[in-house]
Design a protein around this motif. Sequence first.
Motif, PDB file in Angstrom:
ATOM      1  N   GLY A  80      41.673  33.358  33.054  1.00 16.14           N
ATOM      2  CA  GLY A  80      40.539  34.222  32.772  1.00 16.14           C
ATOM      3  C   GLY A  80      39.214  33.671  33.244  1.00 16.14           C
ATOM      4  O   GLY A  80      38.164  34.010  32.688  1.00 16.14           O
ATOM      5  N   GLN A  81      39.233  32.831  34.274  1.00 16.31           N
ATOM      6  CA  GLN A  81      38.002  32.260  34.799  1.00 16.31           C
ATOM      7  C   GLN A  81      37.451  33.139  35.926  1.00 16.31           C
ATOM      8  O   GLN A  81      38.190  33.894  36.547  1.00 16.31           O
ATOM      9  N   THR A  82      36.156  33.042  36.173  1.00 12.11           N
ATOM     10  CA  THR A  82      35.542  33.781  37.263  1.00 12.11           C
ATOM     11  C   THR A  82      35.439  32.894  38.496  1.00 12.11           C
ATOM     12  O   THR A  82      35.403  31.663  38.393  1.00 12.11           O
ATOM     13  N   VAL A  83      35.406  33.528  39.653  1.00  9.54           N
ATOM     14  CA  VAL A  83      35.392  32.823  40.932  1.00  9.54           C
ATOM     15  C   VAL A  83      34.305  33.433  41.800  1.00  9.54           C
ATOM     16  O   VAL A  83      34.119  34.660  41.806  1.00  9.54           O
ATOM     17  N   GLU A  84      33.571  32.603  42.517  1.00  9.54           N
ATOM     18  CA  GLU A  84      32.579  33.110  43.454  1.00  9.54           C
ATOM     19  C   GLU A  84      33.262  33.990  44.500  1.00  9.54           C
ATOM     20  O   GLU A  84      34.274  33.606  45.089  1.00  9.54           O
ATOM     21  N   ALA A  85      32.715  35.191  44.717  1.00  6.18           N
ATOM     22  CA  ALA A  85      33.337  36.140  45.637  1.00  6.18           C
ATOM     23  C   ALA A  85      33.498  35.550  47.031  1.00  6.18           C
ATOM     24  O   ALA A  85      34.550  35.701  47.673  1.00  6.18           O
TER      25      ALA A  85
END
Length: 376
Positions: A80-85
């Motif tokens: 559930g982590q976010t990643v730089e596009a």
Amino acid sequence: MAGLMHTPAAAEPAALAAPRAGDAPLLGALLAAADLALLDQLARPVEHLRQPFWDPRTATEAVRGLDPLAAAVVRLWCLGQTVEAAELTQALDGETVGELVAAGLLARRDGERLAAPWRVATVLQRHLLVTPPAHDDDFDAAAPVAYVGPESLYFAPLVAGARRARRALDLGTGAGLLALLAPAAEVVAVELDPFAAAVARFNVALGMHDHVSVREGSLFAPVAGERFDLIVANPPFLPAPAGVALPACGDGGPNGDRVLRELIAGLPGHLDGDGRALVYGEDLGTLEEPHLADWLREHGAGDGFDATLHVTHTRYNERTALRLTDLWRACGASEQEAWDAWRELTERRPSTHHHSFVLDVRPGSGRVVVRRPPRV
């Protein structure tokens, strides 16, 4: 990892729309390319395999050294982590990223980052798209739920190991786990909640299980007049006080046993003469047995069937009180209302302990047996 960055998810994610089964091959190809089924068994710490979800607190070392694609899949759909596009396109091509966003399997956060609003749980090498668990930053108690939890993980091998059947029925399928595991040539999965039913159809397509069909409705209503030689269920069993809106997957009525009783009462009309039912449940009771045992002795499982209630775990009411009141508060009750509801529940159903159990119904003479694990 190739420079993948992760940050806490945004505080207010967009509303979650039901997935489309037609988009399942897109995610399926990605999970296969990342070899997630193998990673789930080998990369997660052994002590955390009792949970269907990766634990972000222990995953740093597990993810370290993975190739960029596998690291991206684990960080997005398992942690559930976010990643730089911009950095995600180093692991996935831009076209695939666009397709995942269009399908609702990825979402843009703060313009520059991407997140997966769903989680992928892997159980016995079956992948399931599910909503975030309660400990996740993206969990929303008011949002629709497609649930897989620790008891699902416990119950799954029992279902998968049952004798092969011709026709199987999974009642209250949720995300579809038991339907995917039931050893049968044909499986019918029934789900009351349209959102969860859509998720189950997605997961059927994700695993390419052509022998599984999903029908919407309450318990046996969608299969009226049909019989099965294997029936499985992990039905709602949580007490739901008046004014507290539990998710449908947990709402067992005021005492927690409403759905269990309705389900058991319907078994004789839908089990073949040599059929079997396996049902996971939880209930309050005495030290020796749950209250459901007395109800079974009075009502049984119908003529021609024996019911064996295997108690798998027993705990003191104090632990259950804390768990339930926390849940009720998360669903809108005040602290005072939650504790008042607990007091009223235990006054209606005097008890000292809380039990987890598996109910096994087979052809027989109408006997009811309660079995407990040996004390050591």
